[in-house]
Design a protein around this motif. Structure first.
Motif, short mmCIF file in Angstrom:
data_model
loop_
_atom_site.label_atom_id
_atom_site.label_comp_id
_atom_site.label_asym_id
_atom_site.label_seq_id
_atom_site.Cartn_x
_atom_site.Cartn_y
_atom_site.Cartn_z
N ALA A 171 -18.80 -8.41 8.25
CA ALA A 171 -18.87 -7.44 9.32
C ALA A 171 -19.21 -8.17 10.61
CB ALA A 171 -19.93 -6.39 9.01
N GLY A 172 -18.71 -7.65 11.72
CA GLY A 172 -18.94 -8.30 13.00
C GLY A 172 -17.77 -9.15 13.45
N SER A 173 -16.79 -9.38 12.56
CA SER A 173 -15.60 -10.13 12.95
C SER A 173 -14.76 -9.31 13.92
CB SER A 173 -14.76 -10.49 11.73
OG SER A 173 -15.46 -11.35 10.87
N LYS A 174 -13.90 -10.00 14.66
CA LYS A 174 -12.99 -9.33 15.58
C LYS A 174 -11.68 -9.08 14.84
CE LYS A 174 -12.95 -10.96 19.72
NZ LYS A 174 -13.69 -9.90 20.40
N ILE A 175 -11.24 -7.83 14.81
CA ILE A 175 -10.01 -7.45 14.14
C ILE A 175 -9.00 -7.04 15.19
CG2 ILE A 175 -8.96 -5.93 12.42
CD1 ILE A 175 -11.10 -7.78 11.29
N VAL A 176 -7.83 -7.67 15.17
CA VAL A 176 -6.79 -7.41 16.15
C VAL A 176 -5.63 -6.75 15.41
CG1 VAL A 176 -5.31 -8.41 17.91
CG2 VAL A 176 -7.53 -9.44 17.41
N ILE A 177 -5.35 -5.49 15.75
CA ILE A 177 -4.39 -4.70 14.97
C ILE A 177 -3.19 -4.34 15.84
CG2 ILE A 177 -4.07 -2.66 13.53
CD1 ILE A 177 -7.05 -2.47 13.19
N SER A 178 -2.01 -4.42 15.22
CA SER A 178 -0.78 -3.91 15.83
C SER A 178 0.08 -3.36 14.71
CB SER A 178 -0.04 -5.01 16.59
OG SER A 178 0.33 -6.06 15.72
N GLY A 179 0.99 -2.46 15.05
CA GLY A 179 1.85 -1.96 13.98
C GLY A 179 2.54 -0.64 14.29
N LEU A 180 3.23 -0.14 13.27
CA LEU A 180 3.99 1.10 13.28
C LEU A 180 3.51 1.95 12.09
CD1 LEU A 180 7.52 -0.59 13.52
CD2 LEU A 180 5.98 -0.09 15.43
N GLU A 181 3.49 3.15 12.09
CA GLU A 181 3.31 4.14 13.08
C GLU A 181 1.86 4.11 13.56
OE1 GLU A 181 6.00 6.29 13.99
OE2 GLU A 181 5.89 7.78 12.40
N ALA A 182 1.70 4.03 14.88
CA ALA A 182 0.38 3.82 15.45
C ALA A 182 -0.56 5.00 15.21
CB ALA A 182 0.50 3.56 16.94
N HIS A 183 -0.01 6.22 15.14
CA HIS A 183 -0.87 7.41 15.01
C HIS A 183 -1.21 7.72 13.56
CE1 HIS A 183 3.16 8.91 14.26
NE2 HIS A 183 2.66 10.05 13.82
N VAL A 184 -0.73 6.89 12.62
CA VAL A 184 -1.01 7.17 11.20
C VAL A 184 -1.80 6.00 10.60
CG1 VAL A 184 -0.04 7.88 8.99
CG2 VAL A 184 1.13 8.51 11.10
N THR A 220 0.82 -1.21 0.00
CA THR A 220 0.00 0.00 0.00
C THR A 220 0.85 1.26 0.00
OG1 THR A 220 -1.71 1.22 1.22
CG2 THR A 220 -0.11 -0.02 2.53
N VAL A 221 0.29 2.32 -0.53
CA VAL A 221 0.83 3.67 -0.35
C VAL A 221 -0.17 4.53 0.42
CG1 VAL A 221 2.26 3.59 -2.41
CG2 VAL A 221 -0.09 4.42 -2.58
N ASN A 222 -1.28 3.89 0.83
CA ASN A 222 -2.33 4.60 1.56
C ASN A 222 -2.19 4.34 3.05
OD1 ASN A 222 -3.87 5.50 -0.85
ND2 ASN A 222 -4.21 3.31 -1.11
N PHE A 223 -2.61 5.30 3.86
CA PHE A 223 -2.59 5.10 5.30
C PHE A 223 -3.75 4.21 5.74
CE2 PHE A 223 -0.59 9.49 5.09
CZ PHE A 223 0.70 9.00 5.18
N ASP A 224 -4.93 4.45 5.18
CA ASP A 224 -6.11 3.64 5.49
C ASP A 224 -6.20 2.51 4.47
OD1 ASP A 224 -8.57 2.54 6.02
OD2 ASP A 224 -9.69 4.43 5.94
N LEU A 225 -6.10 1.28 4.93
CA LEU A 225 -6.13 0.14 4.00
C LEU A 225 -7.44 0.03 3.25
CD1 LEU A 225 -4.27 -2.70 5.96
CD2 LEU A 225 -3.35 -0.96 4.41
#
Length: 512
Positions: free
Chosen positions: A352-365, A333-338
């Motif tokens: 919709a309704g699935s559980k999404i578990v997110i981790s990563g860098l940069e957290a604020h972007v 990606t070149v986008n911040f929002d996937l």
């Protein structure tokens, strides 16, 4: 002054409802809308495809009374509408007194209960009353319970129906009142052929042509059975009170279903790239925990998605992580929002309704914008703070706070894994604990040692850390078990009060 709306399923001329009307008139204004004829086993059915007829009738002790051609639920609906249109606020719906008990699972079929449930669904405190005989004649005891019933009902939510049953016995023969749970079925069901023939031995014949069958339910004998269920207590000579909720959800099972669904959680690892890793504080600890998370996700067969950002030269994903992500789906990606990537939502997310578990860098972007995208689309989002970071500590802190307020659940990777497995009896518990506890088997860093008293050696520091983490784990597991225990309310096995005579209009304390 209380205002009562009364209905039943035996018909407006039945002895039970006439006795109830007379007694309720001692405690307030009585309004009646009851079926014109027998409407038993109607449950909470409504009349939809034909009109109902409603006729005013005169009944002593009532302010207004109506005979209705519809079901018991129709009667309550019409009664509520009529009273509201005349600026009358009903305080209680009473249904009964029914000729025949409404206990066990037969409350599902009961028109008496259907009328009371209709009242509760409309936000009115509701009571269903029944005497255990289709030829009931003994109503005095159950009617004497009314003051106590009113007091109990005031203490309960309006969506709870009090299902009250009494044996068809003289008042002096009834042992008392028990608060009990609902029991099993009370009838043995069978359809008996009535046409074209009915053998003398009573056995059903299934002819090859059209035939008529008649329901024949045989009442089961609950004498000598568990008196902590309604049917057993009634058979034992007690009157009973059972609270029945409008909300029929089994919350313990709902929790279990959600636990099963958690196995379908999707782990999204975002932009763990070399130059971002080099620019964040505590990068070694964060990458180490991310590796543990990926290993646990693989053991639990959780779906993995991982992204690589190409805006600028951020470098590659380190080999040690790439290998752990290899079973997952890569997103360039070149986008911040996937979600700005064509096909991301349709191709990668099952529903919709699935559980999404997110981790990563940069957290604020990228992490923040993608997490918000999931929330907008109805997903449950968990952000793992100890596997995420930003170059600026302030940016990271603000991002976590913003995501929490936006509806994300902020957790550590370890807490998330424990929430998935839910029990120390999990089939993969040994593998998972080996991965998780390896973090505490490492030698403490210089920073940790510096914070401890100089008299403590490295082994003592390590042992203290392990003991602390074991305590935290036990608290976590015990906390989860307590959640399950609290879902099921403990039965109150106390009983023994006797209703006062009808003349006691203002009741004393109900506590015994």
């Amino acid at each position: 002054m209380n205002k009562f709306l009364v209905a039943n399923d035996d018909g407006i001329n039945a002895l039970g409802i006439q006795s109830l009307i007379k007694r309720l008139s001692l405690y307030g204004e009585v309004y009646v809308c009851a079926p014109s004829d027998q409407r038993s086993c109607m449950s909470q059915s409504m009349t939809l495809r034909k009109p109902i007829s409603v006729e005013p009738v005169e009944i002593d002790g009532t302010v207004a009374s109506f005979s209705c051609s519809g079901t018991p639920a129709d009667c309550i609906k019409f009664g509520i509408q009529w009273t509201k249109d005349h600026n009358i606020d009903i305080d209680y719906v009473f249904s009964g007194v029914n000729h025949g008990a409404n206990g066990g699972t037969d409350i599902r079929y009961s028109g008496t209960m259907g009328a009371a449930m209709e009242g509760a669904m409309s936000g009115i405190r509701s009571v269903a009353m029944s005497v255990f005989s289709h030829e009931a004649t003994e109503f005095e005891f159950i009617l004497d319970m009314i003051p106590e019933i009113l007091e109990i009902s005031k203490e309960l939510p309006k969506d709870v129906v009090l299902n009250v049953n009494s044996p068809n016995l003289p008042k002096w023969k009834i042992k008392g009142v028990k608060m009990v749970s609902s029991g099993p079925r009370s009838f043995l069901d069978r359809f008996i052929i009535s046409s074209p023939s009915n053998p003398e031995n009573g056995e059903s014949i299934y002819p090859d042509r059209k035939a008529e069958y008649k329901y024949e339910g045989k009442l089961m004998d609950f004498s000598g059975t568990d008196e902590e269920i309604d049917l057993g207590a009634i058979a034992g000579g007690y009157a009973t009170i059972t609270p029945i909720k409008v909300d029929a959800t089994d919350y313990e099972s709902l929790i279990k279903i959600n636990k099963l669904n958690e196995k379908n959680a999707i782990c999204l690892f975002m932009n763990y790239q070399e130059k971002l890793i080099d620019r964040i504080k505590n990068s070694n600890e964060i990458i180490d925990r991310t590796k543990r998370l990926a290993k646990c996700a693989d053991i639990l067969n959780l779906k993995i998605i991982y992204s690589k950002h190409f805006a600028g030269d951020l470098g590659d994903i380190p080999d040690e992580l790439s290998k752990l992500f290899s079973k997952g789906k890569k997103v360039d990606t070149v986008n911040f929002d996937l979600f700005d990537i064509d096909g991301f939502y349709q191709d990668l997310i099952p529903r919709a309704g699935s559980k999404i578990v997110i981790s990563g860098l940069e957290a604020h972007v990228s992490l923040l914008q993608t997490a918000l995208g999931f929330i907008k689309r109805g997903f449950e989002v968990i952000v793992l703070s100890d596997c995420s970071s930003s170059r600026s500590e302030e940016d990271f802190k603000v991002a976590m706070d913003f995501l929490s307020k936006a509806g994300c659940m902020i957790m550590t990777y370890e807490a998330f894994i424990y929430s998935i497995i839910g029990t120390t009896n999990h089939e993969n518990i040994e593998e998972l604990l080996k991965i998780i506890n390896a973090e505490y088997d490492k030698e403490p860093s210089d920073d940790i040692i510096a914070k401890e008293d100089s008299d403590e050696n490295i082994f003592e520091i390590k042992q203290k850390n392990m003991e602390y983490k074991e305590d935290e784990y036990i608290k976590h597991i015990e906390g989860r078990d307590e959640e399950f225990v609290n879902i099921s309310r403990k039965k109150d096995n106390t009983y023994g009060y006797m209703p006062e005579p009808a003349e006691r209009i203002i009741p004393d304390s109900f506590e015994e």
